[in-house]
Scaffold this motif. Structure first.
Motif, short mmCIF file in Angstrom:
data_model
loop_
_atom_site.label_atom_id
_atom_site.label_comp_id
_atom_site.label_asym_id
_atom_site.label_seq_id
_atom_site.Cartn_x
_atom_site.Cartn_y
_atom_site.Cartn_z
N LYS A 23 0.85 -1.19 0.00
CA LYS A 23 0.00 0.00 0.00
C LYS A 23 0.88 1.24 0.00
O LYS A 23 1.80 1.35 0.80
CB LYS A 23 -0.90 0.00 1.24
CG LYS A 23 -1.86 1.15 1.32
CD LYS A 23 -2.73 1.03 2.56
CE LYS A 23 -3.70 2.17 2.68
NZ LYS A 23 -4.48 2.10 3.92
N ASN A 28 -2.37 6.03 -0.43
CA ASN A 28 -3.17 4.95 0.16
C ASN A 28 -3.80 4.00 -0.87
O ASN A 28 -4.81 3.38 -0.58
CB ASN A 28 -4.24 5.51 1.09
CG ASN A 28 -3.65 6.16 2.31
OD1 ASN A 28 -2.66 5.70 2.85
ND2 ASN A 28 -4.23 7.27 2.73
N TRP A 30 -3.64 0.53 -3.18
CA TRP A 30 -3.06 -0.80 -3.05
C TRP A 30 -2.48 -1.28 -4.37
O TRP A 30 -3.04 -1.04 -5.44
CB TRP A 30 -4.12 -1.79 -2.57
CG TRP A 30 -4.45 -1.64 -1.12
CD1 TRP A 30 -5.47 -0.89 -0.60
CD2 TRP A 30 -3.77 -2.21 -0.02
NE1 TRP A 30 -5.46 -0.98 0.77
CE2 TRP A 30 -4.43 -1.79 1.16
CE3 TRP A 30 -2.66 -3.05 0.10
CZ2 TRP A 30 -4.02 -2.19 2.42
CZ3 TRP A 30 -2.26 -3.44 1.35
CH2 TRP A 30 -2.93 -3.01 2.50
#
Length: 77
Positions: A23, A28, A30
């Motif tokens: 991540k 933020n 993935w």
């Protein structure tokens, strides 16, 4: 011969890390990291930039007055 160096870069925001992360800490998202091999020229340029830094005496550092806001969380007595 030296081992080829690489950097992991986030596809979404461009954040760089020395190792793969699941991540991205910046955006933020993935699984957005991809590996990018560094050329020896890029490595040498980064080393030169670090070597160009020169120490400065504390008396030569410019002081800038900053307005501080008291939080009253910690008071010295």
């Amino acid at each position: 011969m030296a081992k080829a160096k690489s950097v992991f870069v986030c596809n979404e925001c461009g954040y760089e890390s020395s190792k793969w992360l699941g991540k991205c800490p910046a955006c933020n998202e993935w699984n957005t990291f991809f590996e990018q091999k560094l050329e020896t020229k890029e490595i040498e340029i980064k080393k030169q930039n670090k070597q160009n830094a020169e120490p400065v005496a504390l008396k030569d550092v410019a002081y800038k007055e900053v307005h501080r806001l008291s939080t009253r969380i910690f008071r010295i007595r």
